[in-house]
Design an enzyme around this catalytic site. Sequence first.
Site, PDB file in Angstrom:
ATOM      1  CG  ASP A 373      11.349  11.611  -0.228  1.00  0.00           C
ATOM      2  OD1 ASP A 373      11.564  10.499   0.255  1.00  0.00           O
ATOM      3  OD2 ASP A 373      12.098  12.169  -1.049  1.00  0.00           O
ATOM      4  NE  ARG A 449      15.816  15.139  -4.293  1.00  0.00           N
ATOM      5  CZ  ARG A 449      14.637  14.843  -3.782  1.00  0.00           C
ATOM      6  NH1 ARG A 449      14.022  13.739  -4.106  1.00  0.00           N
ATOM      7  NH2 ARG A 449      14.048  15.648  -2.940  1.00  0.00           N
ATOM      8  CD1 TRP A 483       6.279   7.330 -10.593  1.00  0.00           C
ATOM      9  CD2 TRP A 483       5.007   5.503 -10.487  1.00  0.00           C
ATOM     10  NE1 TRP A 483       6.944   6.329 -11.233  1.00  0.00           N
ATOM     11  CE2 TRP A 483       6.187   5.190 -11.191  1.00  0.00           C
ATOM     12  CE3 TRP A 483       4.056   4.495 -10.310  1.00  0.00           C
ATOM     13  CZ2 TRP A 483       6.436   3.916 -11.725  1.00  0.00           C
ATOM     14  CZ3 TRP A 483       4.315   3.231 -10.845  1.00  0.00           C
ATOM     15  CH2 TRP A 483       5.487   2.945 -11.535  1.00  0.00           C
ATOM     16  CG  ASP A 484       8.754  12.761  -7.181  1.00  0.00           C
ATOM     17  OD1 ASP A 484       8.943  13.256  -8.300  1.00  0.00           O
ATOM     18  OD2 ASP A 484       9.019  13.354  -6.117  1.00  0.00           O
ATOM     19  CG  MET A 485      11.374  10.027 -13.018  1.00  0.00           C
ATOM     20  SD  MET A 485      10.928  10.126 -14.745  1.00  0.00           S
ATOM     21  CE  MET A 485      12.075   8.956 -15.441  1.00  0.00           C
ATOM     22  CG  ASP A 554       9.259  20.479  -6.755  1.00  0.00           C
ATOM     23  OD1 ASP A 554       8.193  19.932  -6.414  1.00  0.00           O
ATOM     24  OD2 ASP A 554      10.306  19.848  -6.964  1.00  0.00           O
TER      25      ASP A 554
END
Length: 744
Positions: A373, A449, A483-485, A554
Amino acid sequence: MKTTRTLTRALALFLTLGASLASAAAVAAEPAIRHLAKRNVWLINLAGSQYALGLTKEKELVHLWWGAKLPAGDYERGVVARIPVRSGFPEAVERYELPPWGGAHQIEPALKLRFADGVRDLRLAYAAHEVVGENELVINLADPHYPLQVAVHYRAHPRFDVLERWVVLKNTGSQPIDIEQALSAAWHLPLHERWTFRYLAGFWGAETQVRDVELQHGKFQIESRRGATSHQFNPWFAVRPTGETAEEQGEVWFGSLAWSGCWKIAAEVTSNGRLQVLGGIHDFDFSWRLAAGESFTTPAFVGGYANEGMGGVSRRLTAYQLAAVLPQPQAGQLRPVIYNSWYATEFSVNAAQQIALAEKAKLLGVELFVMDDGWFGQRKDARAGLGDWTPNAEKFPQGLKPLTDAVHGLGMKFGLWVEPEMVNPDSDLYRAHPDWVFHFPTRPRTQKRHQMMLNFARAEVREHIFQVLDRLLTDSPIDFIKWDMNRHVTEAGWMEAPAEQQREVLVRHVRAVYEIFDRLRARHPQVLWETCSGGGARVDLGIFQRTDQAWASDNTDPLDRLQIQEGYTQAYAPKTMVAWVTDNPDTINKRDTPLTFRFHCAMMGALGVGGNLLKWSEAEMSQTRFWVETYKAIRPLVQEGQLYRLRSPRTSAFSAAEYAAADGSAAVVFAFLQASSMGKPTPPLALRGLTPEAVYQVEAIVPPGVTAPLAPHQASGAALMAQGLTLKLRGDYASALVRLTRLP
Ligand code: DGJ
């Protein structure tokens, strides 16, 4: 059908050649699908199990058997097929292979519909069947009154004792039909007094924790209503008779859904004591308008049977995923050692700093450098930038080229993080298209977020995202995408769609995500993809048809990770399980652990490094070099071997897992001692999967100068499996890695 008959004849001939050879070889020669026409029975034969279906007198499709193999003669004799009798009786109703909501059916249905005239009672009867190739059976059902066809699909994977099931509903009339529930399958379990249901539960930073619950009369449901797979539950289950807990023994029935949206798996014990487990797209906040001539295909619900306990389940699912789920050709390739910048630099990335990290990573033996990120738009923190997928001009004044050149120049691959479904309100994309996010016009738009979620059901939104990602991959030499979400859906409004279609939105969104992956993979076939959703909230067989690996959590505290990984590997291949070594203290528990302990834990999946290398000492760098090199040497065993969980970290402070070659030629054992107590020695570890009569070289792998927890020696496979391996582990966070090599 023709193929089936030919194979049957071949099998008969083969059996006459010698009964002594029959049992092992017949498995291979036996046709996967047999139709016993006289009895109206279909048998699906897998390597070590069998699945059978039949018809009632009223031609309703009922389940007959799922479990150990029974001779076809028992079906011919009616021993098995006799059970379902007449329509309306529980013996038949509770065995509907795809239970419709209608008639006397009052437990959880798979299908619930509303016809155009308002009738909501569904009846299904056998119409025809077809065997496609060698391993696929399709049974077509039809409603006797309404123009609806229901095709029940079975694809057998005999080698893994795994069966994929899905359903295709087709409206053959001229009026619409509204689908209110369309689950993929109902799995019926043999009659048994008490069942224990295993599932994977958790929350952010604590995914895939193993839970066991004894089922009682009534329904026990795991689910996601979040528009995505979720941290809370994973769409996987295993059931076994209560009391059977052995890791490597006993019968287990299991299932796994190939869907990354809202889903449910409902285990219902009826008042007659039958257990059925249904699953598929969640009926919660869902309906689908099936227009004239249209079809609706459910995702697959994969089911399987193992008679070697939970170990047998994991090994079957792993083999199945490597052979039939994960995208090719990457499925057959070893996963690279990754460096990921997230924990080192968070949002504060820039070209010079990432190049400096890449130079350090190269010294460690890293093969793929990933910038996480922070690289795009106005991304200074979590409040801005999502949606604007061009490099931040201050951080990357010359774009990504200097960094990609540097990484490639160092001989590593380059990877990038994206979160394509999201926007920050503070982004050019949101300012230009505030209507593109999920919302209801009269309600506030919930932010999580500081972000909102794009509605991919809208064609212009999904096309925009596809174009942006396609351009990114075309303009820069990118080898890998994560590819994050980081949030799930709220206010799932799609008010511009016709009222009767608005509750299709979450299914359409997931289908659009899949479509974008499929298009991108077709156009950029060399790219490796990682699924991530704030850790492991999008890990399922649906996403694994499109991504090669997953960020499992995480949480990088190795102590917690051992449990998370134990849960993950119940259901998913270790090759897909990305695990990084990060700095002390970890970010979740603030725990300090030895570097070796962290490495051993992360080496049990697809290894990565995620610490701030710019601050690492020479001692840390050289230890890491050693472990990365060691990992590369044992990587084929970890990523493609047979996993045996020897001792669970849930139940003991001393846990261990073994990864063995399928032919028993080599193995590695990882062992972890959280804390010594009362000076007690650690108990021996009885190994698995070795050749009993062969002799093995046994040695602990330790960096130079470190005392080994075991002296190199030779021992037979028999001794290692019976007597076990004894390690000298003492202290807190002590761990060991032992390699076994079969001698010629
Ligand atoms: C959540 C992921 O799980 C992390 O690895 C990292 O990519 C952050 N998102 C970035 O925002």
